[in-house]
Write a protein that holds these residues in place. Structure first.
Motif, PDB file in Angstrom:
ATOM      1  N   LEU A   1       0.839  -1.196   0.000  1.00  0.00           N
ATOM      2  CA  LEU A   1       0.000   0.000   0.000  1.00  0.00           C
ATOM      3  C   LEU A   1       0.879   1.254   0.000  1.00  0.00           C
ATOM      4  CD1 LEU A   1      -2.756  -1.004   2.568  1.00  0.00           C
ATOM      5  CD2 LEU A   1      -3.145  -0.443   0.157  1.00  0.00           C
ATOM      6  N   PHE A   2       0.407   2.261  -0.734  1.00  0.00           N
ATOM      7  CA  PHE A   2       1.114   3.538  -0.822  1.00  0.00           C
ATOM      8  C   PHE A   2       0.142   4.663  -0.524  1.00  0.00           C
ATOM      9  CE2 PHE A   2       3.398   0.599  -3.500  1.00  0.00           C
ATOM     10  CZ  PHE A   2       4.739   0.940  -3.349  1.00  0.00           C
ATOM     11  N   ARG A   3       0.693   5.825  -0.234  1.00  0.00           N
ATOM     12  CA  ARG A   3      -0.086   7.057  -0.168  1.00  0.00           C
ATOM     13  C   ARG A   3       0.612   8.096  -1.041  1.00  0.00           C
ATOM     14  NH1 ARG A   3       2.628  10.550   3.180  1.00  0.00           N
ATOM     15  NH2 ARG A   3       4.037   9.587   4.731  1.00  0.00           N
ATOM     16  N   ARG A   4      -0.095   9.161  -1.343  1.00  0.00           N
ATOM     17  CA  ARG A   4       0.485  10.207  -2.182  1.00  0.00           C
ATOM     18  C   ARG A   4       1.601  10.936  -1.444  1.00  0.00           C
ATOM     19  NH1 ARG A   4      -2.606  15.252  -5.274  1.00  0.00           N
ATOM     20  NH2 ARG A   4      -0.728  16.436  -5.763  1.00  0.00           N
ATOM     21  N   GLY A   5       2.684  11.195  -2.169  1.00  0.00           N
ATOM     22  CA  GLY A   5       3.781  11.961  -1.607  1.00  0.00           C
ATOM     23  C   GLY A   5       3.541  13.455  -1.713  1.00  0.00           C
ATOM     24  N   GLU A   6       4.557  14.221  -1.441  1.00  0.00           N
ATOM     25  CA  GLU A   6       4.432  15.674  -1.418  1.00  0.00           C
ATOM     26  C   GLU A   6       4.658  16.315  -2.786  1.00  0.00           C
ATOM     27  OE1 GLU A   6       3.396  17.387   1.162  1.00  0.00           O
ATOM     28  OE2 GLU A   6       3.226  15.514   2.289  1.00  0.00           O
ATOM     29  N   VAL A   7       5.221  15.566  -3.719  1.00  0.00           N
ATOM     30  CA  VAL A   7       5.553  16.158  -5.006  1.00  0.00           C
ATOM     31  C   VAL A   7       4.281  16.444  -5.810  1.00  0.00           C
ATOM     32  CG1 VAL A   7       5.775  13.945  -6.232  1.00  0.00           C
ATOM     33  CG2 VAL A   7       7.047  15.929  -7.031  1.00  0.00           C
ATOM     34  N   GLY A   8       4.261  17.579  -6.489  1.00  0.00           N
ATOM     35  CA  GLY A   8       3.116  17.935  -7.328  1.00  0.00           C
ATOM     36  C   GLY A   8       3.396  17.750  -8.800  1.00  0.00           C
ATOM     37  N   VAL A   9       4.647  18.011  -9.203  1.00  0.00           N
ATOM     38  CA  VAL A   9       5.069  17.867 -10.596  1.00  0.00           C
ATOM     39  C   VAL A   9       6.013  16.678 -10.685  1.00  0.00           C
ATOM     40  CG1 VAL A   9       6.258  18.949 -12.532  1.00  0.00           C
ATOM     41  CG2 VAL A   9       4.819  20.330 -11.026  1.00  0.00           C
ATOM     42  N   LEU A  10       5.718  15.740 -11.578  1.00  0.00           N
ATOM     43  CA  LEU A  10       6.495  14.514 -11.686  1.00  0.00           C
ATOM     44  C   LEU A  10       7.735  14.732 -12.538  1.00  0.00           C
ATOM     45  CD1 LEU A  10       3.636  11.922 -12.287  1.00  0.00           C
ATOM     46  CD2 LEU A  10       4.496  12.879 -10.142  1.00  0.00           C
ATOM     47  N   SER A  11       8.873  14.314 -12.007  1.00  0.00           N
ATOM     48  CA  SER A  11      10.130  14.418 -12.745  1.00  0.00           C
ATOM     49  C   SER A  11      10.961  13.163 -12.471  1.00  0.00           C
ATOM     50  CB  SER A  11      10.903  15.671 -12.327  1.00  0.00           C
ATOM     51  OG  SER A  11      12.123  15.768 -13.042  1.00  0.00           O
ATOM     52  N   PRO A  12      11.135  12.313 -13.495  1.00  0.00           N
ATOM     53  CA  PRO A  12      10.692  12.515 -14.880  1.00  0.00           C
ATOM     54  C   PRO A  12       9.186  12.283 -15.015  1.00  0.00           C
ATOM     55  CG  PRO A  12      11.660  10.354 -14.648  1.00  0.00           C
ATOM     56  CD  PRO A  12      11.872  11.047 -13.338  1.00  0.00           C
ATOM     57  N   PRO A  13       8.558  12.849 -16.041  1.00  0.00           N
ATOM     58  CA  PRO A  13       7.144  12.614 -16.266  1.00  0.00           C
ATOM     59  C   PRO A  13       6.885  11.191 -16.713  1.00  0.00           C
ATOM     60  CG  PRO A  13       8.081  13.813 -18.093  1.00  0.00           C
ATOM     61  CD  PRO A  13       9.158  13.733 -17.049  1.00  0.00           C
ATOM     62  N   LEU A  14       5.641  10.740 -16.557  1.00  0.00           N
ATOM     63  CA  LEU A  14       5.237   9.419 -17.014  1.00  0.00           C
ATOM     64  C   LEU A  14       4.870   9.516 -18.490  1.00  0.00           C
ATOM     65  CD1 LEU A  14       3.043   8.277 -14.004  1.00  0.00           C
ATOM     66  CD2 LEU A  14       5.457   7.813 -14.422  1.00  0.00           C
ATOM     67  N   VAL A  15       5.571   8.803 -19.318  1.00  0.00           N
ATOM     68  CA  VAL A  15       5.336   8.882 -20.768  1.00  0.00           C
ATOM     69  C   VAL A  15       4.108   8.060 -21.108  1.00  0.00           C
ATOM     70  CG1 VAL A  15       6.255   8.439 -23.052  1.00  0.00           C
ATOM     71  CG2 VAL A  15       7.774   9.218 -21.227  1.00  0.00           C
ATOM     72  N   ARG A  16       3.171   8.691 -21.817  1.00  0.00           N
ATOM     73  CA  ARG A  16       1.960   8.007 -22.228  1.00  0.00           C
ATOM     74  C   ARG A  16       2.192   7.302 -23.546  1.00  0.00           C
ATOM     75  NH1 ARG A  16      -2.653  11.479 -24.599  1.00  0.00           N
ATOM     76  NH2 ARG A  16      -1.184  13.021 -23.796  1.00  0.00           N
ATOM     77  N   ALA A  17       2.256   5.981 -23.504  1.00  0.00           N
ATOM     78  CA  ALA A  17       2.482   5.217 -24.715  1.00  0.00           C
ATOM     79  C   ALA A  17       1.924   3.821 -24.500  1.00  0.00           C
ATOM     80  CB  ALA A  17       3.960   5.142 -25.070  1.00  0.00           C
ATOM     81  N   PRO A  18       1.319   3.201 -25.519  1.00  0.00           N
ATOM     82  CA  PRO A  18       0.808   1.840 -25.377  1.00  0.00           C
ATOM     83  C   PRO A  18       1.896   0.895 -24.916  1.00  0.00           C
ATOM     84  CG  PRO A  18       0.074   2.824 -27.442  1.00  0.00           C
ATOM     85  CD  PRO A  18       1.098   3.747 -26.854  1.00  0.00           C
ATOM     86  N   GLY A  19       1.569   0.080 -23.913  1.00  0.00           N
ATOM     87  CA  GLY A  19       2.518  -0.903 -23.419  1.00  0.00           C
ATOM     88  C   GLY A  19       3.589  -0.342 -22.534  1.00  0.00           C
ATOM     89  N   SER A  20       3.485   0.963 -22.167  1.00  0.00           N
ATOM     90  CA  SER A  20       4.534   1.562 -21.342  1.00  0.00           C
ATOM     91  C   SER A  20       4.428   1.145 -19.900  1.00  0.00           C
ATOM     92  CB  SER A  20       4.458   3.087 -21.444  1.00  0.00           C
ATOM     93  OG  SER A  20       3.237   3.559 -20.955  1.00  0.00           O
TER      94      SER A  20
END
Length: 228
Positions: free
Chosen positions: A209-228
């Motif tokens: 189980l996880f909870r949300r962290g404090e970061v608001g902007v993701l670095s590196p970003p999550l790349v949106r691509a099929p099968g990623s």
């Protein structure tokens, strides 16, 4: 030199793309028009900006009057002003976007004959140029999941990576490889915080189980691509 009479009268409107996840589907808030033009057709909530009204205030007012939904964070999406987009007169519309969880069942009001959450996949034709505005809004929402922690808002206070992945799959409209996704989201510093607990509610072996962290902007970003 131009004179005021050289320009035809025009109006300013607001249109709202309000998105949420309901029953494992990405849904948009639509209203059925109760008057002409496009009587009886589905459309985005919105309407005319009053003479003494700020555009942002008009967006909040129209959303509340037509659907009963309030208290959302609205961000400006784009401006639409092509000639002929409204058969009544020249109309320039400022569009807004909201993407939020746990939104209530809408209640139609004002000039809306009905209001409903409609799955994106079931939307066919919309009044005016609202299909284009909706398409732009969905694309903006999908992009926000790439570089912000917004997806965690659709999970509980504590969630598994599989539950978070399902949010991304619903909004992005693609299937994601579980292992790659797990590696990416846990590799973004400050995005997820382990609770030290686990659950078997996903089925199979217990999952962390996880909870949300404090970061608001993701670095590196999550790349949106099929099968990623």
């Amino acid at each position: 030199m131009y004179e005021p009479s050289d320009f035809p009268p025009f109006a300013v409107t607001v249109d709202l793309v309000v998105l949420t996840v309901r029953a494992d589907e990405l849904c948009v808030l639509l209203v059925r028009r109760g008057e002409e033009p496009f009587l009886g057709q589905w459309a985005l909530p919105g309407g005319f900006v009053r003479v003494s009204e700020a555009v942002d205030d008009a967006a909040v007012r129209e959303l509340g009057e037509e659907t009963g939904v309030s208290g959302l964070h609205l961000e400006q999406l784009s401006t639409y002003g092509e000639p002929g987009r409204d058969p009544r007169m020249r109309v320039v519309s400022v569009a807004y976007l909201a993407l939020a969880p746990d939104l209530p069942v809408p209640v139609a009001g004002s000039d809306a004959a009905a209001a409903s959450w409609v799955p994106i996949e079931e939307v066919t034709t919309l009044a005016f140029d609202h299909a284009r505005i909706l398409s732009d809004g969905v694309e903006r929402a999908r992009a926000k999941l790439e570089y912000t922690a917004l997806a965690t808002a659709f999970c509980g206070g504590e969630f598994t990576v599989a539950e978070l992945r399902r949010v991304y799959e619903i909004v992005w409209g693609v299937a994601l490889d579980p292992r790659n996704f797990h590696r990416k989201v846990t590799g973004v510093e400050g995005f997820l915080v382990p609770t030290g607990e686990s659950t078997a509610r996903d089925g199979g072996r217990p999952a962390a189980l996880f909870r949300r962290g404090e970061v608001g902007v993701l670095s590196p970003p999550l790349v949106r691509a099929p099968g990623s």
